[in-house]
Motif scaffolding. Structure first.
Motif, PDB file in Angstrom:
ATOM      1  N   ALA A 278      -9.597 -14.712 -25.161  1.00  0.00           N
ATOM      2  CA  ALA A 278      -8.587 -14.230 -26.102  1.00  0.00           C
ATOM      3  C   ALA A 278      -8.450 -12.715 -26.012  1.00  0.00           C
ATOM      4  O   ALA A 278      -7.340 -12.170 -26.063  1.00  0.00           O
ATOM      5  N   PHE A 279      -9.556 -11.994 -25.865  1.00  0.00           N
ATOM      6  CA  PHE A 279      -9.504 -10.544 -25.705  1.00  0.00           C
ATOM      7  C   PHE A 279      -8.956 -10.167 -24.326  1.00  0.00           C
ATOM      8  O   PHE A 279      -8.195  -9.202 -24.190  1.00  0.00           O
ATOM      9  N   VAL A 280      -9.354 -10.922 -23.309  1.00  0.00           N
ATOM     10  CA  VAL A 280      -8.836 -10.661 -21.963  1.00  0.00           C
ATOM     11  C   VAL A 280      -7.331 -10.855 -21.926  1.00  0.00           C
ATOM     12  O   VAL A 280      -6.607 -10.095 -21.263  1.00  0.00           O
ATOM     13  N   ALA A 281      -6.829 -11.865 -22.640  1.00  0.00           N
ATOM     14  CA  ALA A 281      -5.384 -12.118 -22.668  1.00  0.00           C
ATOM     15  C   ALA A 281      -4.620 -10.925 -23.221  1.00  0.00           C
ATOM     16  O   ALA A 281      -3.561 -10.542 -22.683  1.00  0.00           O
ATOM     17  N   GLU A 282      -5.135 -10.307 -24.270  1.00  0.00           N
ATOM     18  CA  GLU A 282      -4.463  -9.134 -24.829  1.00  0.00           C
ATOM     19  C   GLU A 282      -4.520  -7.947 -23.875  1.00  0.00           C
ATOM     20  O   GLU A 282      -3.571  -7.157 -23.793  1.00  0.00           O
ATOM     21  N   ILE A 283      -5.624  -7.815 -23.156  1.00  0.00           N
ATOM     22  CA  ILE A 283      -5.725  -6.728 -22.179  1.00  0.00           C
ATOM     23  C   ILE A 283      -4.708  -6.923 -21.054  1.00  0.00           C
ATOM     24  O   ILE A 283      -4.026  -5.978 -20.632  1.00  0.00           O
ATOM     25  N   VAL A 284      -4.599  -8.155 -20.569  1.00  0.00           N
ATOM     26  CA  VAL A 284      -3.640  -8.440 -19.498  1.00  0.00           C
ATOM     27  C   VAL A 284      -2.213  -8.226 -19.995  1.00  0.00           C
ATOM     28  O   VAL A 284      -1.373  -7.632 -19.304  1.00  0.00           O
ATOM     29  N   ARG A 285      -1.922  -8.716 -21.190  1.00  0.00           N
ATOM     30  CA  ARG A 285      -0.559  -8.564 -21.734  1.00  0.00           C
ATOM     31  C   ARG A 285      -0.199  -7.095 -21.907  1.00  0.00           C
ATOM     32  O   ARG A 285       0.905  -6.662 -21.530  1.00  0.00           O
ATOM     33  N   SER A 286      -1.124  -6.304 -22.468  1.00  0.00           N
ATOM     34  CA  SER A 286      -0.825  -4.888 -22.667  1.00  0.00           C
ATOM     35  C   SER A 286      -0.697  -4.154 -21.335  1.00  0.00           C
ATOM     36  O   SER A 286       0.115  -3.232 -21.203  1.00  0.00           O
ATOM     37  N   GLY A 287      -1.484  -4.568 -20.333  1.00  0.00           N
ATOM     38  CA  GLY A 287      -1.375  -3.942 -19.027  1.00  0.00           C
ATOM     39  C   GLY A 287      -0.026  -4.191 -18.369  1.00  0.00           C
ATOM     40  O   GLY A 287       0.548  -3.293 -17.737  1.00  0.00           O
ATOM     41  N   ILE A 288       0.478  -5.406 -18.531  1.00  0.00           N
ATOM     42  CA  ILE A 288       1.798  -5.722 -17.953  1.00  0.00           C
ATOM     43  C   ILE A 288       2.902  -4.997 -18.711  1.00  0.00           C
ATOM     44  O   ILE A 288       3.849  -4.463 -18.108  1.00  0.00           O
ATOM     45  N   LEU A 289       2.788  -4.951 -20.049  1.00  0.00           N
ATOM     46  CA  LEU A 289       3.814  -4.268 -20.840  1.00  0.00           C
ATOM     47  C   LEU A 289       3.801  -2.764 -20.602  1.00  0.00           C
ATOM     48  O   LEU A 289       4.797  -2.085 -20.897  1.00  0.00           O
ATOM     49  N   ALA A 290       2.681  -2.215 -20.108  1.00  0.00           N
ATOM     50  CA  ALA A 290       2.626  -0.779 -19.835  1.00  0.00           C
ATOM     51  C   ALA A 290       3.484  -0.385 -18.636  1.00  0.00           C
ATOM     52  O   ALA A 290       3.785   0.803 -18.466  1.00  0.00           O
ATOM     53  N   LEU A 291       3.853  -1.348 -17.805  1.00  0.00           N
ATOM     54  CA  LEU A 291       4.694  -1.055 -16.649  1.00  0.00           C
ATOM     55  C   LEU A 291       6.152  -0.875 -17.087  1.00  0.00           C
ATOM     56  O   LEU A 291       6.600  -1.477 -18.058  1.00  0.00           O
ATOM     57  N   HIS A 292       6.862  -0.068 -16.352  1.00  0.00           N
ATOM     58  CA  HIS A 292       8.282   0.148 -16.641  1.00  0.00           C
ATOM     59  C   HIS A 292       9.058  -1.136 -16.331  1.00  0.00           C
ATOM     60  O   HIS A 292       8.756  -1.835 -15.346  1.00  0.00           O
ATOM     61  N   LYS A 293      10.027  -1.438 -17.169  1.00  0.00           N
ATOM     62  CA  LYS A 293      10.799  -2.669 -16.964  1.00  0.00           C
ATOM     63  C   LYS A 293      11.574  -2.655 -15.648  1.00  0.00           C
ATOM     64  O   LYS A 293      12.000  -3.704 -15.163  1.00  0.00           O
ATOM     65  N   GLY A 294      11.728  -1.472 -15.071  1.00  0.00           N
ATOM     66  CA  GLY A 294      12.406  -1.398 -13.783  1.00  0.00           C
ATOM     67  C   GLY A 294      11.657  -2.132 -12.684  1.00  0.00           C
ATOM     68  O   GLY A 294      12.274  -2.574 -11.693  1.00  0.00           O
ATOM     69  N   GLN A 295      10.342  -2.291 -12.830  1.00  0.00           N
ATOM     70  CA  GLN A 295       9.577  -3.038 -11.836  1.00  0.00           C
ATOM     71  C   GLN A 295       9.998  -4.510 -11.815  1.00  0.00           C
ATOM     72  O   GLN A 295      10.159  -5.111 -10.749  1.00  0.00           O
ATOM     73  N   SER A 296      10.174  -5.088 -12.994  1.00  0.00           N
ATOM     74  CA  SER A 296      10.634  -6.483 -13.070  1.00  0.00           C
ATOM     75  C   SER A 296      12.057  -6.611 -12.544  1.00  0.00           C
ATOM     76  O   SER A 296      12.381  -7.576 -11.833  1.00  0.00           O
ATOM     77  N   GLU A 297      12.904  -5.658 -12.875  1.00  0.00           N
ATOM     78  CA  GLU A 297      14.290  -5.701 -12.404  1.00  0.00           C
ATOM     79  C   GLU A 297      14.363  -5.554 -10.888  1.00  0.00           C
ATOM     80  O   GLU A 297      15.170  -6.224 -10.229  1.00  0.00           O
ATOM     81  N   ALA A 298      13.530  -4.689 -10.331  1.00  0.00           N
ATOM     82  CA  ALA A 298      13.529  -4.513  -8.875  1.00  0.00           C
ATOM     83  C   ALA A 298      13.046  -5.784  -8.181  1.00  0.00           C
ATOM     84  O   ALA A 298      13.589  -6.179  -7.140  1.00  0.00           O
ATOM     85  N   ALA A 299      12.011  -6.439  -8.753  1.00  0.00           N
ATOM     86  CA  ALA A 299      11.530  -7.688  -8.161  1.00  0.00           C
ATOM     87  C   ALA A 299      12.591  -8.766  -8.220  1.00  0.00           C
ATOM     88  O   ALA A 299      12.769  -9.533  -7.260  1.00  0.00           O
ATOM     89  N   ALA A 300      13.321  -8.829  -9.330  1.00  0.00           N
ATOM     90  CA  ALA A 300      14.401  -9.823  -9.437  1.00  0.00           C
ATOM     91  C   ALA A 300      15.526  -9.517  -8.465  1.00  0.00           C
ATOM     92  O   ALA A 300      16.137 -10.422  -7.878  1.00  0.00           O
ATOM     93  N   ALA A 301      15.790  -8.214  -8.247  1.00  0.00           N
ATOM     94  CA  ALA A 301      16.852  -7.839  -7.308  1.00  0.00           C
ATOM     95  C   ALA A 301      16.491  -8.213  -5.880  1.00  0.00           C
ATOM     96  O   ALA A 301      17.378  -8.477  -5.048  1.00  0.00           O
TER      97      ALA A 301
END
Length: 396
Positions: A278-301
């Motif tokens: 449960a603690f690891v899940a929050e660490i992973v979630r916060s780590g992903i949210l720390a990335l700029h949303k442009g990374q997800s958009e570039a991967a989708a592009a």
């Protein structure tokens, strides 16, 4: 007119007690001396009290016969073994729980953390409820709950639940299943497995360099599994393919033969994994949210699916944020495993507790516990620090 060269200003002489450098050294020497004097006083006072009460001191008791049973062991042990071996059994049991807990909680926590970011409302809600439920209830209560569920949900050995054509049995004394009988080829299979791990690491390194140079991906996971499984299998075939098995059979009030996973071990491992994930899940979630949303958009592009974008783009970058707090969770798993004594699992603390009751040498045994946990924790920290530096961005 000649101009006189300006030299450095003459240094003003000050009294030694006003010199900040000398004053700093004096203060440090005084503090170290006080700490050393306090340590000497405590040690000498303790030794005097032990001698006055005629209590033995030292570690000579480790060579004496232990005289108590340990229900779950990874190495040969009997009551005729020494206290040193009994403590070593406890250390191995602690390491087994810690290593398995770290691996499983990392996998489960990553899945739940990614699930919390899913656009599927039901999946994200279930993951959120999971995290809140396990993070806000003490671990000890979860251990009690899982132990009671396991010990009371299954019948006794005589009414054990049979699975897989009467080869696996579930009872309140554990899960019994067949294992290969001991054979000299097994040690060579273990060595081949270690070689396979090294080979898998070399393949992963080669595949990464190949992809950086050509852009062509390589099936690293399947190739690594093939190497780690294939090499021991080849050794097994070369050794005559011994296939004699030890099967569990009901004899009297319990099973004989095969091997068993104790309910105490299962409850401890399940509790540690579910709680820490449960603690690891929050660490992973916060780590992903720390990335700029442009990374997800570039991967989708680029035409990557959500799974590919997560595996190839987001998670590798998020590791730089995830790894430092994950180190703390790995240390917590190791230290929280000491709660095993509450449900009867024979870990290091349980072995030491019995040893203290029999020998009366509490100070020496507590020092052994502290040294063991300190060594394991520092080893984990050193490895994670090395890995964190390895994945850190290097400035040009």
């Amino acid at each position: 007119m000649a101009v006189e060269s300006l030299g450095s200003a003459p240094r003003v002489k000050v009294a030694p007690w006003n010199d900040p450098v000398i004053r700093g050294w004096v203060f440090q020497i005084v503090v170290v001396g006080l700490v050393g004097f306090l340590a000497w006083y405590l040690v000498s006072n303790t030794i005097d009290n032990l001698q006055r009460q005629k209590i033995a001191s030292g570690f000579h008791y480790l060579e004496r016969e232990a005289g108590f049973e340990i229900g779950d062991t990874m190495i040969e042990y009997s009551p005729a073994s020494t206290y040193a071996r009994a403590i070593w059994v406890g250390i191995l049991n602690t390491l087994r729980v810690a290593v398995l807990g770290i691996i499983l909680s990392t996998l489960l926590g990553t899945i739940i953390g990614v699930g919390r970011l899913s656009p599927n409302w039901l999946l994200s809600r279930i993951c959120s409820w999971y995290v809140e439920a396990f993070r806000n209830v003490p671990l000890l209560l979860w251990l009690f709950l899982f132990y009671k569920l396991i010990s009371e949900a299954f019948p006794g050995p005589r009414q054990a639940i049979s699975l897989m054509w009467n080869s696996v049995f579930l009872s309140n004394r554990g899960v019994y299943f067949p294992v290969p009988m001991a054979d000299p080829i097994h040690k060579w299979m273990g060595l081949a497995f270690l070689v396979g791990i090294a080979g898998a690491w070399l393949v992963a390194r080669w595949a990464r360099k190949r992809q950086e140079a050509t852009g062509q991906p390589f099936p690293v996971i399947s190739a690594s599994l093939g190497i780690m499984v294939g090499l021991p299998a080849l050794v097994w075939l070369a050794g005559g393919a011994p296939h004699h098995m030890s099967w569990p059979e009901l004899k009297g009030f319990n099973f004989a033969g095969g091997t068993v996973i104790q309910p105490e071990f299962t409850a401890l491992l399940v509790g540690l994994v579910l709680y820490t994930s449960a603690f690891v899940a929050e660490i992973v979630r916060s780590g992903i949210l720390a990335l700029h949303k442009g990374q997800s958009e570039a991967a989708a592009a680029l035409g990557l699916s959500r799974g590919q974008a997560m595996r190839l783009v987001l998670l590798p970058q998020a590791l730089r944020v995830i790894v430092p707090p994950m180190t703390s969770q790995y240390l917590n798993i190791t230290k929280n495993s000491s709660l095993a004594i509450a449900i009867g699992y024979p870990d290091l603390v349980a072995s030491i507790n019995v040893t203290i009751n029999q020998t009366g040498q509490a100070i020496e045994n507590i020092l052994i516990i502290m040294a063991a946990y300190l060594s394991v924790s520092l080893s984990i920290s050193a490895f994670m620090n090395w890995y964190n530096k390895r994945i850190a961005l290097t400035e040009r």
